[in-house]
Scaffold this motif. Structure first.
Motif, short mmCIF file in Angstrom:
data_model
loop_
_atom_site.label_atom_id
_atom_site.label_comp_id
_atom_site.label_asym_id
_atom_site.label_seq_id
_atom_site.Cartn_x
_atom_site.Cartn_y
_atom_site.Cartn_z
N ILE A 189 0.82 -1.21 0.00
CA ILE A 189 0.00 0.00 0.00
C ILE A 189 0.86 1.26 0.00
O ILE A 189 0.37 2.36 -0.27
CB ILE A 189 -0.95 -0.02 1.22
N ASN A 190 2.16 1.11 0.28
CA ASN A 190 3.06 2.25 0.43
C ASN A 190 3.71 2.62 -0.91
O ASN A 190 4.42 1.80 -1.50
CB ASN A 190 4.14 1.90 1.46
N PRO A 191 3.53 3.85 -1.40
CA PRO A 191 4.14 4.25 -2.67
C PRO A 191 5.66 4.13 -2.68
O PRO A 191 6.25 3.81 -3.72
CB PRO A 191 3.70 5.71 -2.83
N LEU A 192 6.31 4.38 -1.54
CA LEU A 192 7.77 4.29 -1.50
C LEU A 192 8.23 2.84 -1.70
O LEU A 192 9.25 2.59 -2.35
CB LEU A 192 8.32 4.83 -0.18
N ALA A 193 7.47 1.90 -1.18
CA ALA A 193 7.78 0.48 -1.39
C ALA A 193 7.67 0.13 -2.86
O ALA A 193 8.53 -0.59 -3.42
CB ALA A 193 6.85 -0.40 -0.56
N ILE A 194 6.65 0.62 -3.52
CA ILE A 194 6.47 0.34 -4.95
C ILE A 194 7.63 0.92 -5.75
O ILE A 194 8.17 0.27 -6.65
CB ILE A 194 5.12 0.90 -5.45
N LYS B 205 1.70 -4.24 -7.50
CA LYS B 205 0.36 -3.68 -7.31
C LYS B 205 0.31 -2.85 -6.03
O LYS B 205 0.69 -3.33 -4.97
CB LYS B 205 -0.70 -4.79 -7.26
N ASN B 206 -0.17 -1.64 -6.15
CA ASN B 206 -0.35 -0.74 -5.02
C ASN B 206 -1.81 -0.82 -4.58
O ASN B 206 -2.64 0.01 -4.90
CB ASN B 206 0.02 0.69 -5.44
N ILE B 207 -2.13 -1.90 -3.84
CA ILE B 207 -3.51 -2.14 -3.45
C ILE B 207 -3.56 -2.59 -1.99
O ILE B 207 -2.55 -2.87 -1.38
CB ILE B 207 -4.18 -3.21 -4.34
N ASP B 208 -4.78 -2.68 -1.47
CA ASP B 208 -5.04 -3.16 -0.12
C ASP B 208 -5.19 -4.68 -0.19
O ASP B 208 -6.08 -5.19 -0.88
CB ASP B 208 -6.31 -2.50 0.40
N ILE C 183 -7.65 -9.67 -4.78
CA ILE C 183 -6.53 -9.34 -5.67
C ILE C 183 -6.81 -9.95 -7.04
O ILE C 183 -6.80 -11.17 -7.22
CB ILE C 183 -5.21 -9.90 -5.10
N LYS C 184 -7.08 -9.10 -8.00
CA LYS C 184 -7.38 -9.57 -9.35
C LYS C 184 -6.10 -9.60 -10.17
O LYS C 184 -5.44 -8.59 -10.38
CB LYS C 184 -8.42 -8.65 -10.01
N HIS C 185 -5.75 -10.80 -10.61
CA HIS C 185 -4.54 -10.96 -11.42
C HIS C 185 -4.75 -12.16 -12.31
O HIS C 185 -5.36 -13.16 -11.90
CB HIS C 185 -3.32 -11.14 -10.52
N ASN C 186 -4.24 -12.07 -13.54
CA ASN C 186 -4.51 -13.13 -14.52
C ASN C 186 -3.51 -14.28 -14.45
O ASN C 186 -3.43 -15.08 -15.37
CB ASN C 186 -4.52 -12.54 -15.94
N LYS C 187 -2.76 -14.38 -13.40
CA LYS C 187 -1.76 -15.44 -13.26
C LYS C 187 -1.80 -15.98 -11.83
O LYS C 187 -1.95 -15.23 -10.88
CB LYS C 187 -0.37 -14.87 -13.56
N LYS C 188 -1.68 -17.30 -11.71
CA LYS C 188 -1.57 -17.92 -10.40
C LYS C 188 -0.10 -18.06 -10.03
O LYS C 188 0.76 -18.25 -10.89
CB LYS C 188 -2.25 -19.30 -10.41
N TYR C 189 0.20 -18.00 -8.72
CA TYR C 189 1.58 -18.06 -8.26
C TYR C 189 1.81 -19.31 -7.43
O TYR C 189 0.92 -19.79 -6.72
CB TYR C 189 1.93 -16.78 -7.50
N ASP C 190 3.03 -19.85 -7.54
CA ASP C 190 3.34 -21.15 -6.96
C ASP C 190 3.71 -21.09 -5.49
O ASP C 190 3.49 -22.06 -4.76
CB ASP C 190 4.51 -21.79 -7.73
N SER D 298 -2.07 3.06 -7.54
CA SER D 298 -3.52 3.07 -7.78
C SER D 298 -4.29 3.59 -6.56
O SER D 298 -5.42 4.03 -6.69
CB SER D 298 -4.02 1.67 -8.14
N LYS D 299 -3.67 3.53 -5.37
CA LYS D 299 -4.31 4.05 -4.17
C LYS D 299 -4.20 5.57 -4.16
O LYS D 299 -3.11 6.13 -4.25
CB LYS D 299 -3.67 3.47 -2.91
N LYS D 300 -5.32 6.24 -4.03
CA LYS D 300 -5.37 7.70 -4.10
C LYS D 300 -5.34 8.31 -2.68
O LYS D 300 -5.71 7.68 -1.70
CB LYS D 300 -6.63 8.16 -4.83
N ASN D 301 -4.90 9.55 -2.63
CA ASN D 301 -4.93 10.34 -1.39
C ASN D 301 -4.20 9.68 -0.23
O ASN D 301 -4.65 9.75 0.92
CB ASN D 301 -6.39 10.62 -0.99
N MET D 302 -3.08 9.03 -0.52
CA MET D 302 -2.32 8.36 0.53
C MET D 302 -1.32 9.29 1.21
O MET D 302 -0.67 8.88 2.18
CB MET D 302 -1.58 7.16 -0.05
N LEU D 303 -1.20 10.52 0.72
CA LEU D 303 -0.21 11.44 1.27
C LEU D 303 -0.86 12.69 1.85
O LEU D 303 -0.25 13.76 1.89
CB LEU D 303 0.82 11.81 0.19
#
Length: 314
Positions: free
Chosen positions: A93-98, A245-248, A253-260, A297-302
């Motif tokens: 969720i943190n822009p700096l992490a992204i 992804k910058n999401i909660d 979590i919508k993604h077109n790939k599954k992870y192992d 994608s998360k707005k107004n985080m600052l």
């Protein structure tokens, strides 16, 4: 994964600690090198731990090709996945992490980066403007006038760079610089004002930035050599497919790939009081052009120093 594989994995991992009770503390064995050393971030995972766990799984379980980290932070798991050519999905969720993860997984045009850095530092030194280019609530509390002017010079010169991939690297180096020259104490991740004596001795932002960017260039050269040695580098970039992804994470979590494989370290305690990732990141993000961070994608985080932490899971 079968029950037998699960049991084998447990036996292998238990065998390490049976020989040494403190094995998984990695005391004296942890070292941050190449891309692991591009940013200092709260509560970072130990790279060697993630690497050893990955290697155990890769040895015992067939067909692991991808990893997901739903609390990616500064990208320790990402970096270890890149080193093994694994695809990766990181969420935070943190822009700096992204931003940190975008830089770590980006192209390694190290020769061109050195040229752009030399030009950037030249332009910074010849900029004689007395204009403060940023304005936000608390700027005069957290930065001396001289520091504001120097950070503004760096900010303007980074903005003038035409290549976004280079600007991202410069922004990440600036984030470290901001933490070093702000009026907040470095002994805590929370925003607490320094004593006046310490504020009077704050170093030059320009000198700190120059030192930081040169160190980061060395780290990226090491990363390039390391990936090449592991045969996971192709045309100046890791062969891994990376998605950020910058999401909660509490939402679907919508993604077109599954992870192992999922490897992560969830937030420690209460973000607002224990490890305030948002407070740590707020001042650096005030001096970064967040439009350059691709995956936000998360707005107004600052809105204020606590917004990220109030919206975080911890």
């Amino acid at each position: 994964m079968t029950l037998e594989q699960d049991q084998n994995l447990c036996k292998i991992i238990d065998s390490y600690s049976s020989k040494d009770d403190a094995y998984w503390s990695f005391r004296g064995r942890a070292k941050r090198f190449h891309c692991h050393n591009l940013i200092h971030y709260p509560a970072m995972m130990v790279p060697e731990m993630q690497g050893e766990l990955l290697d155990v799984f890769l040895t015992e379980v067939q067909n692991i090709e991808s990893v997901i980290d739903p609390f990616v932070g500064s990208g320790t798991t990402l970096s270890e996945a890149l080193s093994r050519g694994l695809d990766f999905l990181g969420i935070d969720i943190n822009p700096l992490a992204i931003l940190a993860c975008e830089v770590k997984s980006g192209a390694l045009y190290t020769k061109k980066l050195q040229e752009k850095t030399d030009l950037l530092l030249h332009n910074i030194k010849k900029d004689k403007s007395n204009i403060v280019s940023k304005n936000f609530f608390g700027i005069n509390k957290w930065f001396t006038k001289q520091t504001q002017l120097e950070l503004s010079t760096i900010y303007r010169c980074i903005k003038a760079e035409q290549s976004k991939w280079a600007r991202k690297i410069f922004w990440l180096s600036l984030s470290t610089t901001v933490r070093a020259v702000c009026n907040s104490r470095s002994s805590t991740y929370k925003l607490h004002i320094k004593p006046n004596k310490e504020i009077d001795n704050i170093p030059s932002a320009i000198l700190i930035f120059e030192k930081t960017i040169n160190k980061n260039i060395s780290n990226m050269k090491e990363q390039k050599e390391f990936l090449a040695k592991n045969k996971v580098l192709k045309i100046n970039k890791s062969i891994s497919k990376v998605f950020l992804k910058n999401i909660d994470t509490t939402n679907n979590i919508k993604h077109n790939k599954k992870y192992d494989l999922l490897i992560s370290s969830p937030p420690y305690g209460d973000n607002q009081t224990t490890v305030p990732y948002g407070q740590f990141s707020y001042l650096p993000l005030m001096w970064i052009d967040i439009a350059d961070i691709k995956n936000l994608s998360k707005k107004n985080m600052l809105i204020n120093p606590n917004t990220i932490d109030f919206n975080s899971l911890g």
